[in-house]
Design a protein around this motif. Structure first.
Motif, PDB file in Angstrom:
ATOM      1  N   ASN A 177     -43.776 -49.661   7.262  1.00 56.26           N
ATOM      2  CA  ASN A 177     -41.904 -49.268   7.397  1.00 56.26           C
ATOM      3  C   ASN A 177     -41.768 -48.334   8.264  1.00 56.26           C
ATOM      4  O   ASN A 177     -42.031 -47.558   8.819  1.00 56.26           O
ATOM      5  N   LYS A 178     -40.134 -49.272   8.314  1.00 54.31           N
ATOM      6  CA  LYS A 178     -39.156 -49.502   9.599  1.00 54.31           C
ATOM      7  C   LYS A 178     -39.044 -47.759   9.133  1.00 54.31           C
ATOM      8  O   LYS A 178     -38.123 -47.515  10.268  1.00 54.31           O
ATOM      9  N   GLU A 179     -38.971 -47.651   7.725  1.00 54.25           N
ATOM     10  CA  GLU A 179     -38.078 -45.975   7.694  1.00 54.25           C
ATOM     11  C   GLU A 179     -38.892 -44.569   8.920  1.00 54.25           C
ATOM     12  O   GLU A 179     -37.973 -43.698   9.507  1.00 54.25           O
ATOM     13  N   VAL A 239     -45.311 -53.987  12.270  1.00 51.41           N
ATOM     14  CA  VAL A 239     -45.234 -54.879  12.057  1.00 51.41           C
ATOM     15  C   VAL A 239     -44.457 -55.750  11.403  1.00 51.41           C
ATOM     16  O   VAL A 239     -44.600 -57.036  11.181  1.00 51.41           O
ATOM     17  N   ASP A 240     -42.953 -55.244  11.758  1.00 51.25           N
ATOM     18  CA  ASP A 240     -41.500 -55.985  11.452  1.00 51.25           C
ATOM     19  C   ASP A 240     -42.012 -56.904  12.297  1.00 51.25           C
ATOM     20  O   ASP A 240     -41.828 -57.106  13.513  1.00 51.25           O
ATOM     21  N   SER A 241     -41.881 -58.791  11.267  1.00 47.95           N
ATOM     22  CA  SER A 241     -41.371 -59.375  12.383  1.00 47.95           C
ATOM     23  C   SER A 241     -40.928 -59.955  13.325  1.00 47.95           C
ATOM     24  O   SER A 241     -41.158 -59.862  14.619  1.00 47.95           O
ATOM     25  N   GLU A 242     -39.321 -59.058  13.602  1.00 46.20           N
ATOM     26  CA  GLU A 242     -38.610 -58.867  14.304  1.00 46.20           C
ATOM     27  C   GLU A 242     -39.503 -58.576  15.626  1.00 46.20           C
ATOM     28  O   GLU A 242     -39.406 -59.022  16.799  1.00 46.20           O
ATOM     29  N   HIS A 243     -40.147 -56.848  15.688  1.00 43.76           N
ATOM     30  CA  HIS A 243     -39.821 -56.389  16.275  1.00 43.76           C
ATOM     31  C   HIS A 243     -41.658 -56.563  16.607  1.00 43.76           C
ATOM     32  O   HIS A 243     -41.960 -56.495  17.890  1.00 43.76           O
ATOM     33  N   ALA A 249     -28.028 -54.228   5.626  1.00 43.06           N
ATOM     34  CA  ALA A 249     -28.820 -53.259   5.633  1.00 43.06           C
ATOM     35  C   ALA A 249     -29.788 -53.516   6.172  1.00 43.06           C
ATOM     36  O   ALA A 249     -30.343 -53.033   7.305  1.00 43.06           O
ATOM     37  N   ASN A 250     -31.067 -54.257   5.657  1.00 39.64           N
ATOM     38  CA  ASN A 250     -32.307 -54.193   6.448  1.00 39.64           C
ATOM     39  C   ASN A 250     -32.074 -54.561   7.760  1.00 39.64           C
ATOM     40  O   ASN A 250     -32.642 -54.089   9.227  1.00 39.64           O
ATOM     41  N   LYS A 251     -30.869 -55.816   8.417  1.00 39.33           N
ATOM     42  CA  LYS A 251     -30.498 -56.014  10.179  1.00 39.33           C
ATOM     43  C   LYS A 251     -30.473 -54.302  10.965  1.00 39.33           C
ATOM     44  O   LYS A 251     -30.896 -54.535  11.838  1.00 39.33           O
ATOM     45  N   GLY A 252     -29.258 -53.578   9.682  1.00 44.95           N
ATOM     46  CA  GLY A 252     -28.913 -52.798  10.161  1.00 44.95           C
ATOM     47  C   GLY A 252     -30.124 -51.444  11.236  1.00 44.95           C
ATOM     48  O   GLY A 252     -30.422 -50.726  11.433  1.00 44.95           O
ATOM     49  N   LEU A 253     -30.960 -51.645   9.450  1.00 47.47           N
ATOM     50  CA  LEU A 253     -32.043 -50.691   9.831  1.00 47.47           C
ATOM     51  C   LEU A 253     -33.094 -50.881  10.968  1.00 47.47           C
ATOM     52  O   LEU A 253     -33.610 -49.799  11.909  1.00 47.47           O
ATOM     53  N   GLU A 254     -33.257 -52.676  11.813  1.00 44.24           N
ATOM     54  CA  GLU A 254     -33.983 -53.161  12.240  1.00 44.24           C
ATOM     55  C   GLU A 254     -33.177 -52.660  13.903  1.00 44.24           C
ATOM     56  O   GLU A 254     -34.271 -53.137  14.504  1.00 44.24           O
ATOM     57  N   VAL A 255     -31.790 -53.252  13.774  1.00 44.49           N
ATOM     58  CA  VAL A 255     -31.213 -52.313  15.156  1.00 44.49           C
ATOM     59  C   VAL A 255     -31.845 -51.044  15.440  1.00 44.49           C
ATOM     60  O   VAL A 255     -31.629 -50.877  16.919  1.00 44.49           O
TER      61      VAL A 255
HETATM   62 MG    MG Z   1     -37.825 -58.039   9.919  1.00 45.15          MG
END
Ligand code: MG
Ligand code: NDP
Length: 371
Positions: free
Chosen positions: A107-109, A132-136, A199-205
């Motif tokens: 839950n990146k939020e 868990v977000d794959s990038e992170h 926006a997903n990549k934005g949230l991930e930044v």
């Molecule tokens: Mg991701």
């Protein structure tokens, strides 16, 4: 072995939850699922609970959000997998850390809304946040292996989503059914729309800045349609290190659940027995403004990232309801961010209040766009 890790799976009926349960199913000697949650899907939750013999389950759509928090606090467990979609995931993350559990965080939020509060809480309780977000997840293990002091830059990969090659004119006509066709990942509806709009990549930044304590200038994004490289770090001597595997969320979930150990893998590995192409290109910032807006929010302190997330959630729901065009999502977020979101929130209550204010402002902006 009597040292099985006790895990709580939140959002057990969703995409992340299903992957987490698959791991538990494959390693019964390592993991015990002690409690599970869902929102409305009672039949599936009961079936999961029966299969894993979990002692507790919580259904927030029937019993209220506090039912999940209470279950977390009352259950003895080592780690909580948070696979809840959206801002509703924040309170359970707090409950997990406050009650002394590690947090395997999809839950990146949680981080976008409350990064500093959550990190302080984890530190105070001596618990770990395992992304868990794959990038992170990739960045986390690359930083672990390279040493934080040696990392100059984080490079997040983005699939580019279904609209990577769409012209600006065509994007104006994009419909929910177009945006829901993700080329590489199979995920819940909200994050799939966010992948199409970037926006997903934005949230991930934002997530990377807050989780790894780096300014936005040191977080880059590269589009990589095959989703094989999950991210890079560039070390101070200018070398890029990548983490590579087929796109399957069970990889990062397994890493988070087994940290600090590494366990023998049962998932598909990338084999070089056929031609494998990896392509990289820069993001189209002007056609996908939600990425640039996230960089702006990430660079500002205060409640800008809360406003970004809340406005985007409201706008995505309106887009799925066909009340808003695809470019209208970014316009709604831009309008909402135009307010005054300065002042660092000091508590969970202040975060919830800012989230509610941003939702109101976003709804008003959507009405404005439609008039
Ligand atoms: Mg991701
Ligand atoms: P899904 O929509 O597939 O699943 C969401 C889960 O959360 C379901 O179990 C759902 O229960 C439950 N839920 C929905 N609303 C609420 C609520 N208000 N309160 C409590 N529980 C709720 O989502 P995903 O699994 O795709 O995503 C979950 C999180 O993981 C998101 O934050 C997403 O950004 C993140 N993530 C997901 C990835 C993926 O591959 N899917 C990749 C990286 C991050 P019910 O079934 O009863 O509605």
């Amino acid at each position: 072995m009597n040292s099985r890790k006790k895990i709580i799976v939140l959002g057990a009926t969703g995409s992340i939850g299903t992957s987490a349960l698959d791991i538990a199913r494959h390693y019964p000697e390592r993991f015990e699922v002690v409690a599970v949650s869902a929102h409305r899907n009672e039949a599936q939750l009961r079936a999961i609970s029966d299969e894993f013999g979990s002692r507790r389950f919580a259904l927030s759509g029937r019993d209220g959000a506090q039912a999940i928090d209470a279950m977390i606090r009352e259950c003895e467990a080592d780690i909580v997998v948070n696979g809840i979609a959206g801002a509703s995931g924040l309170s359970p993350s707090i409950a997990a850390l406050e009650s002394g559990k590690d947090l395997a965080l999809a839950n990146k939020e949680t981080i976008v809304m409350a990064g500093s509060l959550i990190r302080k809480l984890a530190e105070k309780r001596g618990r770990k946040i395992l992304p868990v977000d794959s990038e992170h997840s990739a960045v986390f293990s690359l930083i672990e292996s390279q040493g934080k002091e040696n990392v100059a830059e984080i490079v997040l990969t983005a699939s580019g989503g279904p609209f990577r090659t769409w012209s600006n004119e065509r994007l104006r006509e994009a419909k929910p059914e177009d945006a829901l066709k993700h080329p590489t990942w199979n995920m819940g509806a909200k994050i799939t729309i966010d992948s199409a709009s970037l926006a997903n990549k934005g949230l991930e930044v934002i997530e990377a800045c807050r989780l790894f304590d780096v300014p936005p200038e040191r977080v880059k994004v590269v589009v990589h349609p095959q989703s094989l490289v999950h991210s890079f770090v560039r070390t101070v001597d200018g070398v890029l290190y990548a983490q590579i595997s087929p796109p399957d969320m069970r990889h990062p979930i397994l890493s988070a659940l087994s940290w600090p150990e590494r366990v023998p893998n049962y998932l598909e590995e990338l084999a070089f027995d056929r031609i494998c192409t990896m392509h990289f290109e820069p993001p189209r910032y002007s056609d996908f403004p939600l990425l640039g807006l996230a960089y702006r929010a990430a660079g500002l302190s205060g409640k800008y990232t809360i406003a970004y997330n809340a406005a985007n959630e409201v706008a995505v729901a309106a887009f799925l309801d066909r009340r808003l065009s695809f470019p209208g999502i970014a316009a709604t977020v831009a309008d909402t961010l135009d307010g005054d979101w300065s002042g660092e929130p000091q508590s969970h209550e202040e975060i919830i209040l800012a989230d509610a204010m941003a939702r109101e402002k976003a709804e008003a902006a959507i009405k404005g766009h439609n008039e």
